[in-house]
Design an enzyme around this catalytic site. Structure first.
Site, mmCIF file in Angstrom:
data_model
loop_
_atom_site.group_PDB
_atom_site.id
_atom_site.type_symbol
_atom_site.label_atom_id
_atom_site.label_comp_id
_atom_site.label_asym_id
_atom_site.label_seq_id
_atom_site.Cartn_x
_atom_site.Cartn_y
_atom_site.Cartn_z
ATOM 1 N N ASP A 132 0.853 -1.189 0.000
ATOM 2 C CA ASP A 132 0.000 0.000 0.000
ATOM 3 C C ASP A 132 0.889 1.239 0.000
ATOM 4 O OD1 ASP A 132 -2.110 2.015 0.770
ATOM 5 O OD2 ASP A 132 -3.279 0.194 1.121
ATOM 6 N N LYS A 190 -12.855 -0.306 -13.550
ATOM 7 C CA LYS A 190 -13.416 -1.517 -12.947
ATOM 8 C C LYS A 190 -14.059 -2.419 -13.992
ATOM 9 C CE LYS A 190 -12.275 -0.706 -8.682
ATOM 10 N NZ LYS A 190 -11.329 -1.591 -7.942
ATOM 11 N N TYR A 212 -13.383 5.663 -12.640
ATOM 12 C CA TYR A 212 -13.477 4.514 -11.735
ATOM 13 C C TYR A 212 -14.254 3.385 -12.406
ATOM 14 C CZ TYR A 212 -14.408 1.908 -7.417
ATOM 15 O OH TYR A 212 -14.479 0.930 -6.456
ATOM 16 N N THR A 214 -16.595 1.065 4.456
ATOM 17 C CA THR A 214 -15.171 1.312 4.686
ATOM 18 C C THR A 214 -14.972 2.804 4.931
ATOM 19 O OG1 THR A 214 -14.649 1.753 2.365
ATOM 20 C CG2 THR A 214 -14.618 -0.565 3.084
ATOM 21 N N ASP A 267 3.667 1.704 -4.653
ATOM 22 C CA ASP A 267 2.628 2.198 -5.555
ATOM 23 C C ASP A 267 2.453 1.141 -6.633
ATOM 24 O OD1 ASP A 267 1.124 3.452 -7.551
ATOM 25 O OD2 ASP A 267 2.031 5.405 -7.185
ATOM 26 N N VAL A 268 1.263 0.542 -6.717
ATOM 27 C CA VAL A 268 1.048 -0.576 -7.634
ATOM 28 C C VAL A 268 1.160 -0.156 -9.095
ATOM 29 C CG1 VAL A 268 -0.393 -1.851 -6.003
ATOM 30 C CG2 VAL A 268 -1.464 -0.279 -7.651
ATOM 31 N N ASN A 324 -6.185 -5.383 -5.184
ATOM 32 C CA ASN A 324 -7.292 -4.674 -4.550
ATOM 33 C C ASN A 324 -7.081 -3.164 -4.476
ATOM 34 O OD1 ASN A 324 -9.719 -4.636 -2.568
ATOM 35 N ND2 ASN A 324 -8.066 -3.703 -1.374
#
Length: 255
Positions: free
Chosen positions: A43, A163, A159, A193, A69-70, A95
């Protein structure tokens, strides 16, 4: 979350979970560790990620946090190096996400590109980084998509695009790398969350009422679905997408 039936489906297996500092990622890392996995939590939020990994260790699990950082390949070099201190990677849970809620005509190109970079490209880079291990170990990948992939919600153009693309990527990877590697996706709906912290109570209530279950889901409930898809008992499931939305996607207010 510790499973109540005493199962240990991930004993002697190594899992990488991205976006694992909090929310669904943290719950998933905890679930996999509770079932025997050694878990690497990746993360950009070290402030929450470090104590999350520490809490897993305090509960008897094996976990390490990596600041990464992915969307950057060198971040994945650090993640794989950390994972290999435990062993080859058996499970990847992609995720990590970012979102900016704004209409398409008001969104900057930088925001659009960043959301796609983290939400979509991050999954691609992670898959590439651990693919040699996954092929050797007949591993499993779970991509966290969203109900936004199927339903339009105002203010989520980048977003939703990212997705939705994850579902296409899921199918493509499942076909291209099966039978050695299984690839599936989960599509969470309204999950309570930290992302909801700034949302007015009235809007929260409307979202909960918009589900067949009549409530928000929990990160632990999504984690349970992810653990199932990653486990060997799901060995004949690949290229699939599993809704975890309390029936949000099927509820309609009129005929």
């Amino acid at each position: 979350m510790r499973p109540t039936n005493g199962t240990a489906r991930f004993t002697d297996r190594v899992a990488v979970v991205t976006g694992a500092a909090s929310g669904i990622g943290a719950a998933t890392a905890g679930r996999l560790a509770a079932e025997g996995a050694s878990v690497v939590l990746a993360d950009t939020d070290a402030e929450r990620g470090v104590p999350t990994a520490a809490r897993i260790r305090e509960e008897g699990g094996r976990a390490a946090f990596v600041l990464a950082d992915v969307a950057e390949e060198d971040g994945w070099d650090r993640v794989v190096t950390a994972a290999h201190t435990f062993g080859p990677v058996d499970v990847l849970v992609s995720n990590a996400y970012t979102v900016e809620v704004t209409a398409a005509h008001e969104m900057t190109l930088a925001s659009w590109e960043r959301q796609l970079a983290v939400n979509l490209t991050g999954g691609f880079l992670g898959f590439k980084a651990v693919l040699p291990d996954l092929r050797a170990r007949h591993g499993a990948v779970v991509l966290t998509s969203s109900v936004h992939a199927h339903r339009g919600v105002p203010g989520h153009p980048a977003y939703a695009a990212s997705k939705g693309a994850l579902l296409s990527l899921c199918a493509q990877l499942a076909v291209e790398y099966g039978p050695e590697v299984r690839v599936n996706a989960v599509l969470p709906g309204p999950i309570l969350t930290a992302a909801w912290d700034g949302v007015p109570e009235e809007e929260r209530a409307r979202s909960a009422a918009g589900t067949a279950a009549g409530r928000f889901g929990t990160p632990e409930e999504v984690a349970a679905a992810i653990a199932f898809l990653a486990a060997r008992e799901a060995s004949y499931i690949t290229g699939s997408s599993l809704l975890v939305d309390g029936g949000w996607s099927v509820v309609k207010a009129s005929a």
